[in-house]
Scaffold this motif. Structure first.
Motif, PDB file in Angstrom:
ATOM      1  N   ARG A   8       0.831  -1.182   0.000  1.00 11.74           N
ATOM      2  CA  ARG A   8       0.000   0.000   0.000  1.00 11.74           C
ATOM      3  C   ARG A   8       0.875   1.244   0.000  1.00 11.74           C
ATOM      4  O   ARG A   8       1.824   1.349   0.773  1.00 11.74           O
ATOM      5  N   PRO A   9       0.588   2.224  -0.864  1.00 11.73           N
ATOM      6  CA  PRO A   9       1.392   3.438  -0.901  1.00 11.73           C
ATOM      7  C   PRO A   9       1.348   4.159   0.435  1.00 11.73           C
ATOM      8  O   PRO A   9       0.353   4.163   1.147  1.00 11.73           O
ATOM      9  N   ALA A  10       2.482   4.778   0.800  1.00 14.38           N
ATOM     10  CA  ALA A  10       2.546   5.521   2.048  1.00 14.38           C
ATOM     11  C   ALA A  10       1.657   6.753   1.961  1.00 14.38           C
ATOM     12  O   ALA A  10       1.533   7.370   0.909  1.00 14.38           O
ATOM     13  N   PRO A  11       1.013   7.140   3.075  1.00 15.86           N
ATOM     14  CA  PRO A  11       0.175   8.328   3.056  1.00 15.86           C
ATOM     15  C   PRO A  11       0.969   9.553   2.630  1.00 15.86           C
ATOM     16  O   PRO A  11       2.128   9.720   2.992  1.00 15.86           O
ATOM     17  N   LEU A  14      -2.709  15.186   1.021  1.00 19.44           N
ATOM     18  CA  LEU A  14      -3.916  14.881   0.274  1.00 19.44           C
ATOM     19  C   LEU A  14      -4.082  15.824  -0.913  1.00 19.44           C
ATOM     20  O   LEU A  14      -3.901  17.028  -0.800  1.00 19.44           O
ATOM     21  N   ALA A 107      -3.081   5.943  -5.865  1.00 22.12           N
ATOM     22  CA  ALA A 107      -3.510   6.554  -4.609  1.00 22.12           C
ATOM     23  C   ALA A 107      -5.023   6.486  -4.458  1.00 22.12           C
ATOM     24  O   ALA A 107      -5.554   6.184  -3.384  1.00 22.12           O
ATOM     25  N   SER A 110      -6.194   2.643  -4.058  1.00 22.26           N
ATOM     26  CA  SER A 110      -5.740   1.994  -2.828  1.00 22.26           C
ATOM     27  C   SER A 110      -6.418   2.595  -1.607  1.00 22.26           C
ATOM     28  O   SER A 110      -6.307   2.061  -0.502  1.00 22.26           O
ATOM     29  N   ALA A 112      -5.633   5.606  -0.472  1.00 22.40           N
ATOM     30  CA  ALA A 112      -4.744   6.585   0.142  1.00 22.40           C
ATOM     31  C   ALA A 112      -5.154   8.022  -0.150  1.00 22.40           C
ATOM     32  O   ALA A 112      -4.835   8.933   0.620  1.00 22.40           O
ATOM     33  N   LYS A 114      -8.136   9.161  -0.085  1.00 26.77           N
ATOM     34  CA  LYS A 114      -9.344   9.463   0.685  1.00 26.77           C
ATOM     35  C   LYS A 114     -10.523   9.756  -0.246  1.00 26.77           C
ATOM     36  O   LYS A 114     -10.529   9.363  -1.391  1.00 26.77           O
ATOM     37  N   GLY A 118     -11.916   6.213  -0.146  1.00 32.03           N
ATOM     38  CA  GLY A 118     -11.139   6.159   1.089  1.00 32.03           C
ATOM     39  C   GLY A 118     -11.456   4.954   1.946  1.00 32.03           C
ATOM     40  O   GLY A 118     -10.617   4.525   2.749  1.00 32.03           O
ATOM     41  N   SER A 121      -8.912   2.123   2.315  1.00 33.06           N
ATOM     42  CA  SER A 121      -7.801   2.178   3.271  1.00 33.06           C
ATOM     43  C   SER A 121      -8.168   1.526   4.596  1.00 33.06           C
ATOM     44  O   SER A 121      -7.298   1.135   5.364  1.00 33.06           O
TER      45      SER A 121
END
Length: 217
Positions: A8-11, A14, A107, A110, A112, A114, A118, A121
């Motif tokens: 999962r991509p890192a946060p 936004l 993003a 996945s 990420a 939101k 979202g 996640s």
């Protein structure tokens, strides 16, 4: 194709995004999937859910990056009640996407980024990965087709109602994809990806016009 994202991509900060288009989905449920109305509080008809989905982006953006005209393929595996999480998911991103569009779509799908997606996640316990691939979304008459090389080959058609020119639509739902879901079935639903070998011909399918956005709703 090589897997470009295996976790999962890192946060990140936004980014404002939006997608309008159409989504098709085919799962292993008998027609019709109970999750649409029960919002995941009723178990899938087989006790677990395996599904593929395709998204055609008619218009959209991720920040300043245009996403219009791109397609995305998805693989979903849910062990029981949809609302209880524990999902596994993977994404195939249109090989025509720029690097910035690719990163944005990963993003978004996945969770990420939101917004509308979202919930991924929270519900997806394992993001299997994302790959660039030739993702083709076609419409011919009432049929919709998704082709991701030999990995996903699917076609869905609306279930015919009493009035042959009108589709059977479940309207005004709180389903996450959109409020109006066309009841459909798969004339082809084959997955050969990430060690999964699925054949869902004749099983439940959905068609939905989507209007998603983020990071807020």
């Amino acid at each position: 194709m090589t897997t470009e994202t295996m976790s999962r991509p890192a946060p990140a900060a936004l980014t404002e995004w939006a997608i309008r288009g159409e989504l098709i989905l085919n799962c292993n449920c008998t027609v019709f999937c109970p999750c649409v109305v029960s919002l995941g509080n009723h178990p899938p008809t087989e006790g677990y859910c395996q599904a593929w989905a395709g998204v055609r982006i008619d218009s959209g953006h991720y920040g300043d990056e245009d996403l219009s005209g791109l397609n995305v393929g998805l693989l979903l595996e849910i062990p029981g009640l949809m609302a209880r999480g524990g999902w596994k998911a993977a994404a195939y991103i249109d090989e025509r996407a720029s690097d910035a569009a690719y990163d944005g779509l990963v993003a978004i799908f996945s969770g990420a980024a939101k917004g509308t997606t979202g919930l991924f996640s929270v519900l997806v316990a394992e993001f299997l990965g994302a790959e660039r691939a030739p993702v083709v979304f076609e419409t011919e008459g009432k049929a919709r087709r998704l082709m991701v090389g030999k990995k996903i080959q699917g076609e869905v058609v609306p279930v015919q109602g009493k009035e042959p020119d009108s589709e059977i639509v479940v309207t005004n739902t709180e389903y996450w994809m959109g409020p109006d879901i066309t009841v459909a079935t798969a004339t082809k639903g084959r997955v050969r990806a990430f060690g999964r070998v699925w054949d869902f011909d004749g099983r439940s399918a959905e068609i939905c016009q989507i209007d998603w956005k983020g990071p807020g709703r």
